[in-house]
Every structure is written in structure tokens, then in C-alpha cells.
Design an enzyme around this catalytic site. Sequence first.
Site, PDB file in Angstrom:
ATOM      1  N   GLU A 254      -3.969   6.725  -6.794  1.00  0.00           N
ATOM      2  CA  GLU A 254      -3.932   6.516  -7.386  1.00  0.00           C
ATOM      3  C   GLU A 254      -5.343   6.760  -8.499  1.00  0.00           C
ATOM      4  O   GLU A 254      -6.127   6.418  -7.703  1.00  0.00           O
ATOM      5  CB  GLU A 254      -3.897   4.914  -7.006  1.00  0.00           C
ATOM      6  CG  GLU A 254      -2.840   4.504  -6.270  1.00  0.00           C
ATOM      7  CD  GLU A 254      -2.808   2.679  -6.587  1.00  0.00           C
ATOM      8  OE1 GLU A 254      -3.608   2.318  -7.214  1.00  0.00           O
ATOM      9  OE2 GLU A 254      -1.371   2.868  -5.682  1.00  0.00           O
TER      10      GLU A 254
ATOM     11  N   ARG B 128       1.072  -1.163   0.095  1.00  0.00           N
ATOM     12  CA  ARG B 128       0.511  -0.380  -0.185  1.00  0.00           C
ATOM     13  C   ARG B 128       0.711   1.170   0.085  1.00  0.00           C
ATOM     14  O   ARG B 128       1.736   1.315   0.812  1.00  0.00           O
ATOM     15  CB  ARG B 128      -0.620  -0.344   1.466  1.00  0.00           C
ATOM     16  CG  ARG B 128      -2.109  -1.178   1.097  1.00  0.00           C
ATOM     17  CD  ARG B 128      -3.265  -0.605  -0.025  1.00  0.00           C
ATOM     18  NE  ARG B 128      -3.704  -1.293   0.208  1.00  0.00           N
ATOM     19  CZ  ARG B 128      -3.802  -2.190  -0.799  1.00  0.00           C
ATOM     20  NH1 ARG B 128      -3.550  -2.608  -1.489  1.00  0.00           N
ATOM     21  NH2 ARG B 128      -5.568  -3.532  -0.095  1.00  0.00           N
TER      22      ARG B 128
ATOM     23  N   HIS C  88      -0.393  -0.652 -10.093  1.00  0.00           N
ATOM     24  CA  HIS C  88      -0.743  -0.939  -9.546  1.00  0.00           C
ATOM     25  C   HIS C  88      -0.991  -2.579 -10.223  1.00  0.00           C
ATOM     26  O   HIS C  88      -2.112  -3.113  -9.980  1.00  0.00           O
ATOM     27  CB  HIS C  88      -2.051  -0.433  -8.262  1.00  0.00           C
ATOM     28  CG  HIS C  88      -2.183  -1.059  -7.207  1.00  0.00           C
ATOM     29  ND1 HIS C  88      -2.784  -0.517  -6.689  1.00  0.00           N
ATOM     30  CD2 HIS C  88      -2.610  -2.681  -6.704  1.00  0.00           C
ATOM     31  CE1 HIS C  88      -3.131  -1.174  -5.316  1.00  0.00           C
ATOM     32  NE2 HIS C  88      -2.935  -2.903  -5.826  1.00  0.00           N
TER      33      HIS C  88
END
Length: 337
Positions: free
Chosen positions: A262, A233, A281
Site C-alpha cells: 500500500e 490484511r 484501507h
Amino acid sequence: MTRVLITTDYLRPGDDVDRYLRAAGLETTHRPLVGRRDPEELVAALDGVDAALVANEPMTAAVLSRAPRLRVVVRTGVGHDSIDVAAAARHGVTVSNLPGINANAVAEYTLGLLLAAARGLVQSARGVADGGWPRADGHELRGATLGLIGYGAAARAVVPLAKAFGLTVLCTTRVPESERTAGPVEFVDLPELLDRSDYVSVHTALTDRTRGIVGPDELRRMKRTAVLVNTARGAVVQEQALADAVRAGEIAGAALDVVTEEPLPADSPLRGVDGIVVYSHLAGQTAQARAAAGREGAAELVAALAGRPRHAVNAHLFAVPATTAETTAETTTEETA
């Protein structure tokens, strides 16, 4: 009929997951989350919904308070920091995740980031695209030391891959000694891990304890040649401190699959820093991991609706006073994939 909202973007009407849920007698609605969603849109999508299958949808206390029929939320992944699990418990909503569902994908990706950083692959490709022909020396992983922050399923899956490349593996974790089963790993405290590691890879859940755990002091402890990798994270790492450390030469660089916000904002301090590479990601995004997450997520949703969740992360918070629930929620899950 029991209504299910599906916001995970790779799940589609008519796919295997949809057919499974409909065969279980559920009515499905798909509202895939792509980018950011206004909270009011999410509240509207949850209107009349009994259960939700979600990815990183921000299920805040305010949103949950306006979804009176909601009974079950299943996260098609491992991290559940986007869901206020204590608020969910207060509203009688069971929240489940899928522990370890993408551990192999994350582990392989982690080794990919290590290799890319060690050999400067991104910089080489960029140089060729810009008309050059970069020939800088890289580094071999064999003989180097990898430090893992966290000991969840993904971190444990990294260990045999790292050992195959000849890396020495250190780990810092709060997992009890009786549950440390990953084989040839040396368990140390965080300062020692930072001192000794050539590569530091983050695999811990985001909690109040771990938020910002890698900051200026921790970065200064690392070797000047060290590289930080984060597939967990973004908010575990203090981004301004990281940018400053790389610019100052306190560490060699970073490979980040996750960031605090994000997609990466235009004004992020991580932009334009030589040595920092940000990815989108992707660690858990494989066809195999997605298929497994869809299947397991649907099965968990059906089980939870029947009152038999297998992976509820907030079961311990039901019938607990609100102040106690909020405190407990902060310390429950320490490691993640």
C-alpha cells in the site's frame, strides 16, 4: 524526561492525546507517517525516544536494534504484523495493540462492501461518470450465505449486521468452541465455507499460517457467482491468483480494502481487472474509531511505561530463547479486526 514519538497521522500536536501524554509528564514529538518512510528516517526519529505510538510504521528488527532507549511501542489499531514482536522482546521492548478498537467501524464497512458488490454500485457510478447510464441487475443480500474467515472482534461485530440483512453466516476459525459467542453462526472448516458461501469475507490476522491462505485452490472451490471481500490484511490473499480467477470467471469479483503493498503499485496484478475493486484501507477509518484509538493508545502507552501494559502482544516472549520466541510469535494472534 521520558520522550514519546507519535507517528499515527491523525494525531496532532495540541490535540487531546497530546495533552493527555504531556499531563502524564511525557515529552511528545510528532512525525506523522504519510505513504512510505525510509528506514533511516525512522531510525533518526526514534533517536533518544523511550516510547512510540504508531500506526503501520514498519518496526523491523533492524530498526529496533538501532533504538536503544525504546521500551514501549503501542499500535493505534489491531493488526501488528508491521512490528517484529519477537525482535522487540529481545530488545526489551513491550509491544501493545488495541484489540477490538475499530470493530464496529470495520463491521459496518464490510456490509458496505457487500452491498456495493451485490448491487454493482461502483460500476454504476463509473458508468455515469463516463457518460453512460448502466442498468444491470444487482443481487439482494437476503437469502445469501456469508462466510467469515476469522473470528476476531470485527468478524463477531459483522454477525448481527449480516443477520439483519437476512444472510446465513458461516465461519471458519481456530478459536476454541468455548469462546464462540457470536450467536447464530455455523462453524465449518475452510473448504466447506468456500463451497457454500456467496460472499467470503476475510477477518484473520496475518501470520505465517495465514499468509496466502486464499490462493488458487481456495478460489477454485468458491462459487462462480461468489465475491471475495478483504478488510483484514492484503497478504492473506494471493493477488495474482485472485486476478487470474476473476479474469477466468472462476469467481465473480472481489472488494479489497487492503492489498499486500500500500498504496497499490502501478504494476499490481489487481489493476485493470473487471470485477475487482480496490479501496484505500478505510475500514477502520471513522472519526469515532480514530478518537477511541488515540485515547486508548495513549492510555496503554502510559500504562506500559509504568510496567502495567494491558494489551501486550509479546509479553510471553520475554526471557524466552530467541528461537522459541520466533516460533511462538508466529502462532500467537490468529484473529484481528
